[in-house]
Design an enzyme around this catalytic site. Structure first.
Site, PDB file in Angstrom:
ATOM      1  N   GLU A   6       0.854  -1.197   0.000  1.00  0.00           N
ATOM      2  CA  GLU A   6       0.000   0.000   0.000  1.00  0.00           C
ATOM      3  C   GLU A   6       0.885   1.242   0.000  1.00  0.00           C
ATOM      4  OE1 GLU A   6      -3.593  -0.085   2.343  1.00  0.00           O
ATOM      5  OE2 GLU A   6      -3.159   1.923   3.092  1.00  0.00           O
ATOM      6  N   ALA A  40      -7.039   9.151   2.899  1.00  0.00           N
ATOM      7  CA  ALA A  40      -6.959   8.415   4.171  1.00  0.00           C
ATOM      8  C   ALA A  40      -6.609   9.379   5.296  1.00  0.00           C
ATOM      9  CB  ALA A  40      -5.932   7.302   4.079  1.00  0.00           C
ATOM     10  N   ARG A  98     -15.980   2.927   3.218  1.00  0.00           N
ATOM     11  CA  ARG A  98     -16.832   4.006   3.713  1.00  0.00           C
ATOM     12  C   ARG A  98     -16.019   5.291   3.783  1.00  0.00           C
ATOM     13  NH1 ARG A  98     -18.250   4.607   9.848  1.00  0.00           N
ATOM     14  NH2 ARG A  98     -16.239   5.655   9.711  1.00  0.00           N
TER      15      ARG A  98
HETATM   16  P1  FAD Z   1     -17.829  -0.098   6.621  1.00  0.00           P
HETATM   17  O1  FAD Z   1     -17.676  -1.450   6.063  1.00  0.00           O
HETATM   18  O2  FAD Z   1     -18.979   0.716   6.139  1.00  0.00           O
HETATM   19  O3  FAD Z   1     -17.898  -0.239   8.212  1.00  0.00           O
HETATM   20  C1  FAD Z   1     -17.832   0.904   9.051  1.00  0.00           C
HETATM   21  C2  FAD Z   1     -18.634   0.631  10.330  1.00  0.00           C
HETATM   22  O4  FAD Z   1     -20.017   0.515  10.036  1.00  0.00           O
HETATM   23  C3  FAD Z   1     -18.264  -0.671  11.032  1.00  0.00           C
HETATM   24  O5  FAD Z   1     -18.368  -0.458  12.408  1.00  0.00           O
HETATM   25  C4  FAD Z   1     -19.296  -1.659  10.550  1.00  0.00           C
HETATM   26  O6  FAD Z   1     -19.524  -2.703  11.487  1.00  0.00           O
HETATM   27  C5  FAD Z   1     -20.516  -0.760  10.386  1.00  0.00           C
HETATM   28  N1  FAD Z   1     -21.394  -1.194   9.293  1.00  0.00           N
HETATM   29  C6  FAD Z   1     -21.028  -1.584   8.051  1.00  0.00           C
HETATM   30  N2  FAD Z   1     -22.107  -1.894   7.311  1.00  0.00           N
HETATM   31  C7  FAD Z   1     -23.183  -1.681   8.102  1.00  0.00           C
HETATM   32  C8  FAD Z   1     -24.580  -1.801   7.898  1.00  0.00           C
HETATM   33  N3  FAD Z   1     -25.081  -2.207   6.725  1.00  0.00           N
HETATM   34  N4  FAD Z   1     -25.414  -1.483   8.946  1.00  0.00           N
HETATM   35  C9  FAD Z   1     -24.920  -1.050  10.132  1.00  0.00           C
HETATM   36  N5  FAD Z   1     -23.593  -0.918  10.364  1.00  0.00           N
HETATM   37  C10 FAD Z   1     -22.747  -1.214   9.371  1.00  0.00           C
HETATM   38  N6  FAD Z   1      -9.995   5.480   4.658  1.00  0.00           N
HETATM   39  C11 FAD Z   1      -9.934   6.463   3.724  1.00  0.00           C
HETATM   40  O7  FAD Z   1     -10.599   7.506   3.891  1.00  0.00           O
HETATM   41  N7  FAD Z   1      -9.131   6.334   2.615  1.00  0.00           N
HETATM   42  C12 FAD Z   1      -8.404   5.217   2.370  1.00  0.00           C
HETATM   43  O8  FAD Z   1      -7.677   5.138   1.371  1.00  0.00           O
HETATM   44  C13 FAD Z   1      -8.467   4.148   3.314  1.00  0.00           C
HETATM   45  N8  FAD Z   1      -7.812   2.974   3.109  1.00  0.00           N
HETATM   46  C14 FAD Z   1      -7.995   1.923   3.985  1.00  0.00           C
HETATM   47  C15 FAD Z   1      -7.395   0.675   3.696  1.00  0.00           C
HETATM   48  C16 FAD Z   1      -7.584  -0.409   4.555  1.00  0.00           C
HETATM   49  C17 FAD Z   1      -6.950  -1.735   4.216  1.00  0.00           C
HETATM   50  C18 FAD Z   1      -8.355  -0.246   5.747  1.00  0.00           C
HETATM   51  C19 FAD Z   1      -8.539  -1.405   6.694  1.00  0.00           C
HETATM   52  C20 FAD Z   1      -8.952   0.976   6.034  1.00  0.00           C
HETATM   53  C21 FAD Z   1      -8.788   2.067   5.149  1.00  0.00           C
HETATM   54  N9  FAD Z   1      -9.388   3.315   5.391  1.00  0.00           N
HETATM   55  C22 FAD Z   1      -9.299   4.329   4.471  1.00  0.00           C
HETATM   56  C23 FAD Z   1     -10.113   3.555   6.654  1.00  0.00           C
HETATM   57  C24 FAD Z   1     -11.612   3.246   6.544  1.00  0.00           C
HETATM   58  O9  FAD Z   1     -12.215   4.142   5.670  1.00  0.00           O
HETATM   59  C25 FAD Z   1     -12.165   3.402   7.967  1.00  0.00           C
HETATM   60  O10 FAD Z   1     -11.697   2.363   8.789  1.00  0.00           O
HETATM   61  C26 FAD Z   1     -13.669   3.540   8.048  1.00  0.00           C
HETATM   62  O11 FAD Z   1     -13.962   3.932   9.392  1.00  0.00           O
HETATM   63  C27 FAD Z   1     -14.437   2.266   7.763  1.00  0.00           C
HETATM   64  O12 FAD Z   1     -14.373   1.919   6.453  1.00  0.00           O
HETATM   65  P2  FAD Z   1     -15.050   0.546   5.910  1.00  0.00           P
HETATM   66  O13 FAD Z   1     -14.997   0.605   4.445  1.00  0.00           O
HETATM   67  O14 FAD Z   1     -14.449  -0.623   6.575  1.00  0.00           O
HETATM   68  O15 FAD Z   1     -16.545   0.795   6.437  1.00  0.00           O
END
Ligand code: FAD
Length: 281
Positions: A6, A40, A98
């Site tokens: 990454e 990020a 997200r």
């Molecule tokens: P989600 O999958 O939407 O989950 C977020 C929260 O909501 C969790 O607590 C989950 O349990 C809950 N949730 C999910 N779906 C539902 C539903 N249908 N109903 C109720 N609750 C739900 N951030 C950036 O801004 N830019 C980046 O480039 C970036 N790269 C990343 C790369 C990796 C490998 C990782 C692990 C994280 C990265 N992040 C990045 C951070 C990420 O955006 C945050 O961790 C964010 O808070 C959650 O993203 P997610 O896509 O996992 O969210």
């Protein structure tokens, strides 16, 4: 076993050309792909930077790229425009997220969760994208419970995530327990283990406060002993990451995703140390 990296875009004031040398060196290590972050940590850089860097990785350095795409600060129309841009640049792999919450980026309410974005991309049929999702072996900090977080992860896979990349962790047992729970729930897509080589004291404080990773005794001993000795900490951080990867490989994980922090030297030392283990030589 998958082996990926990454990288992140430079600060808006730094010309993209400045990271070219870094990307060239990291690409030369021949990972399966390199993923490029997008805003990020609440950054305000637009998708065009991620898109340009991902395209450069593919076109100049012949390395498959995965573009991160966070959705909470965008409308459907804006996401459609980003997807069209990705497509025009030959980017076909997307890590659907997200996004980090930040006061710098007001939320628009078309997408609440990463699964909404995954559904949207699949339903739109706008290009043939391979979709990835993020997962949290130590539970996402906002999740109602570990069980709810896993159910939400399953939603992402059901919505089209073909591969998962994990948040960083320092205790491999946490990852093995998580893998077992995923298997019980029927999550069968490949899951790459996120490994962050910790090579500076400030980095560890920031990372741990952001993601809440638990710190094994072996790890805290390193921090206590060499936290104020940059050379020793770099060596120890690299050795710790190598040790984690060796153990993960021995236990048959699907892959390792190395958070390179745009540091080619560290990525090179780790890759050299594990090349035979990963079957890359
Ligand atoms: P989600 O999958 O939407 O989950 C977020 C929260 O909501 C969790 O607590 C989950 O349990 C809950 N949730 C999910 N779906 C539902 C539903 N249908 N109903 C109720 N609750 C739900 N951030 C950036 O801004 N830019 C980046 O480039 C970036 N790269 C990343 C790369 C990796 C490998 C990782 C692990 C994280 C990265 N992040 C990045 C951070 C990420 O955006 C945050 O961790 C964010 O808070 C959650 O993203 P997610 O896509 O996992 O969210």
């Amino acid at each position: 076993m998958l082996y990926s990296f990454e990288v992140f875009p430079p600060k808006p004031t730094t010309p993209i050309e400045k990271v070219s040398a870094c990307f060239a060196e990291i690409s030369a290590l021949k990972p399966d792909y390199i993923s490029v972050t997008y805003g990020a940590g609440g950054g305000t850089a637009g998708g065009e930077v991620t898109c340009a860097l991902a395209a450069r990785l593919q076109d100049e350095f012949h390395t498959p790229a995965v573009a991160h795409l966070p959705c909470i600060s965008y409308t459907r129309e804006e996401i459609s425009a980003v997807l069209a841009d990705f497509q025009a640049h030959g980017i076909t792999k997307i890590l659907a997220l997200r996004g980090d919450r930040s006061p710098n980026r007001p939320e628009k309410h078309d997408f609440r969760h990463a699964s909404d974005l995954l559904h949207f991309i699949r339903e739109q049929g706008q290009g043939e994208f391979s979709l990835y999702g993020a997962c949290y072996p130590e539970v996402h900090p906002e999740a109602k419970s570990a069980a709810a977080d896993l159910q939400n992860l399953k939603r992402k896979v059901d919505a089209g995530a073909e591969q998962l990349i994990s948040q960083l962790f320092f205790d491999n047992q946490v990852f093995y327990d998580f893998m077992e729970k995923c298997e019980i729930l029927g999550i069968t897509v490949p899951i790459e283990a996120g490994i962050m080589p910790v090579t500076s004291a400030s980095q560890i404080q920031r990372m741990v406060s952001l993601c809440g990773a638990s710190l094994p005794r072996k790890f805290t001993a390193i921090m206590q002993k060499w936290g104020d000795n940059p050379n020793a900490l770099r060596d120890a951080g690299i050795a710790y990451a190598v040790d984690q990867i060796v153990d993960l490989a021995a236990n048959g994980v699907d892959g390792v995703h190395l958070y390179t922090m745009n540091n080619p030297e560290v990525a090179k030392r780790i890759t050299t140390a594990v090349s035979g283990i990963l079957g890359r030589i």
